[in-house]
Design a protein around this motif. Structure first.
Motif, mmCIF file in Angstrom:
data_model
loop_
_atom_site.group_PDB
_atom_site.id
_atom_site.type_symbol
_atom_site.label_atom_id
_atom_site.label_comp_id
_atom_site.label_asym_id
_atom_site.label_seq_id
_atom_site.Cartn_x
_atom_site.Cartn_y
_atom_site.Cartn_z
ATOM 1 N N LEU A 195 -1.455 3.395 1.642
ATOM 2 C CA LEU A 195 -0.284 3.467 2.510
ATOM 3 C C LEU A 195 0.058 4.947 2.677
ATOM 4 C CD1 LEU A 195 -0.103 0.669 0.837
ATOM 5 C CD2 LEU A 195 2.256 0.596 1.643
ATOM 6 N N ARG B 82 -6.303 0.200 -1.499
ATOM 7 C CA ARG B 82 -5.410 0.059 -0.338
ATOM 8 C C ARG B 82 -4.521 1.299 -0.256
ATOM 9 N NH1 ARG B 82 -3.963 -5.277 2.122
ATOM 10 N NH2 ARG B 82 -5.632 -6.732 1.540
ATOM 11 N N GLN C 168 0.664 -5.454 -0.016
ATOM 12 C CA GLN C 168 0.785 -4.275 0.846
ATOM 13 C C GLN C 168 2.118 -4.274 1.584
ATOM 14 O OE1 GLN C 168 -2.759 -2.881 2.460
ATOM 15 N NE2 GLN C 168 -1.846 -1.673 4.110
#
Length: 368
Positions: free
Chosen positions: A162, A160, A132
């Motif tokens: 972003l 995940r 990440q």
């Protein structure tokens, strides 16, 4: 064969589709065909590529549908400009970083006419904080190049994010701008400008309709919201929970107060209408209070099942958006017994392919 984008040949391939569709539906005696042409390039808002690892190199590949052979893709003229701008920049950022490239096997792009972009990277391994952190650096590199993209990492039972996992699309329908949340990994119309034309056509052909509208397979409310001004109320069904959630978001974002979305399949709704089954999801919904004279269906490639066709026949007006002319013909063989086609349209969603999207508006035959 792979899609070969050549604006010089676009008109000829469109004319071939027009001829093919007219011949196929001639037995139903439709009116003259409304033809909606696509942009000849940069028309796709979505693109998916497998990722090929070769020593220190990393590049996108696609597979020929007929030969199954892979071929390298450095640019993809069918996709939006922002996708083409992001494609090489992303690879350049990924190549030198072992953390980012290890076990990466696919990259998906979702863009919008309004200039937003989500990039999803799919891995055969779990993603950690090191991934990440490194990917945040990639996102910053893209931002420095003028591309404000959200990035998503996907692995088995892992996601995940972003930024955000959706784009906000802005579509011009007639004289009104509509905002749609389009979530990655969910179905959305792939050709943004063609979607505007489809919605505008549907709005025009239902102008003057009375009562309420029932829509099956509503997705994220794509048609429901656009057609809401033509009806007192809209009752729409959709089975995918992510699409229902987006539809609710879109209702609020556009300040629309006459649309209700039910999380049900078309088959379940048919059972509810016939009184065959009761559903807890319908608590508080008085189906009997709706005066639906018009029904809209936008089914998958398999078309409408037999029971749903019987349900659809009960309505005065039927708006049928089809992604498969063959199953549309099968359904029309039954629907034409009770209804007449008053409008007929071709939407060239996928230029340079054999794929044809059609729209028909049917009205119940008057009893002698």
């Amino acid at each position: 064969m792979s899609t070969v984008v050549n604006p010089h040949t676009y008109q000829a391939q469109l004319e071939a589709k027009v001829s093919q569709l007219q011949q196929a539906f001639a037995p139903f005696n439709p009116p003259s065909l409304d033809v909606f042409a696509s942009e000849p390039e940069h028309y796709r808002m979505r693109a998916e590529f497998r990722v090929w690892h070769e020593d220190d190199d990393l590049y996108y590949i696609m597979f020929d549908q007929e030969t199954k052979q892979r071929y390298r893709v450095d640019q993809f003229p069918a996709a939006s400009l922002i996708i083409n701008q992001a494609m090489p920049l992303l690879l350049t950022a990924l190549k030198p970083d072992a953390v980012l490239r290890r076990s990466l096997f696919q990259v998906d792009f979702l863009s919008s006419l309004s200039g937003e972009l989500v990039i999803s990277l799919l891995y055969h391994r779990q993603l950690d904080d090191a991934w990440q952190q490194a990917m945040q650096g990639v996102r910053e590199q893209l931002q420095q190049a003028g591309i404000n993209a959200s990035i998503i990492g996907r692995a088995k039972k892992q996601k995940r994010v972003l930024g955000q996992d959706y784009v906000l699309e802005k579509l011009q329908v007639a004289d009104k701008e509509l905002v749609y949340q389009q979530v990655e990994n969910s179905f959305t119309q792939p050709n943004g400008r063609m979607n505007e034309q489809m919605l505008s056509w549907a709005l025009a052909v239902t102008q003057g309709a009375s009562g309420d509208l029932l829509e099956l397979y509503c997705g994220n409310g794509n048609f429901s919201l656009a057609l809401a001004p033509n009806f007192n109320r809209v009752l729409a069904t959709e089975i995918a929970s992510s699409s229902v959630k987006s539809a609710q978001y879109n209702i609020a974002a556009n300040n629309i107060d006459n649309v209700t979305i039910l999380r049900m399949s078309a088959e379940e709704f048919t059972q509810a209408m016939r009184g065959v089954r009761e559903f807890r999801r319908l608590r508080g919904i008085d189906l009997g209070s709706y005066d639906c004279n018009t029904i809209l269906v936008d089914p998958p490639r398999s078309g409408l099942d037999e029971e749903t066709v019987k349900l659809v026949q009960k309505y005065d007006n039927i708006l049928y958006i089809s992604c498969n002319p063959e199953t549309l013909q099968q359904n029309l063989a039954v629907l034409s017994q009770t209804h007449t086609i008053s409008r007929f349209a071709l939407f060239d969603q996928f230029p340079y392919t054999h794929h044809v999207e059609a729209g028909v508006y049917l009205q119940k035959k008057q009893k002698a």
